[in-house]
Design a protein around this motif. Structure first.
Motif: not given
Length: 137
Positions: A1-23
């Protein structure tokens, strides 16, 4: 489960980066237009860096479309990871039962480990006796 949570956190971080790049893209490459009578576009001096690097409407719109697709794909990845997290379809009672079963398995595995350690020690004692017997002869 820790691996899934790490993947989720990484994906959320990437989404935030994409939002910033879009702005940044939208802020940096939009057309300079005035929308009201009191709006004005300041004149830049020759030594001032441009605040906006306007792109043609077609290129700007294509960039917006690509950024929007990236955001949607990233959001879908997050949804997929969330849907695969354990426990979403299990009740609290089911999860407690699973934990009890896992504890029993752990106790059994620990007993097997202790038995293997005991057996290893016995074999080492026998091996030591054999080696001592060989040296005497």
């Amino acid at each position: 489960m820790g691996d899934m949570l790490t993947q989720l956190q990484d994906s959320v971080d990437q989404l935030a980066d994409r939002f910033i790049a879009s702005f940044y893209y939208l802020e940096r490459h939009h057309d300079l237009e005035s929308f009201g009578p009191s709006d004005r576009i300041p004149d830049l001096k020759s030594d001032q860096p441009k605040e906006v690097d306007s792109l043609s409407p077609e290129v700007f719109q294509a960039g917006q479309l690509e950024l929007a697709r990236d955001l949607i794909v990233q959001e879908q990845q997050i949804e997929y990871i969330i849907s695969n997290l354990p426990g979403l379809e299990n009740s609290e009672r089911d999860q407690e039962q699973l934990i009890k079963e896992l504890e029993e398995e752990l106790k059994t595995a620990e007993a097997q480990r202790l038995e293997a350690v005991k057996e290893k020690d016995e074999v080492l004692v026998k091996l030591d006796q054999v080696l001592r017997g060989i040296r005497r002869n």
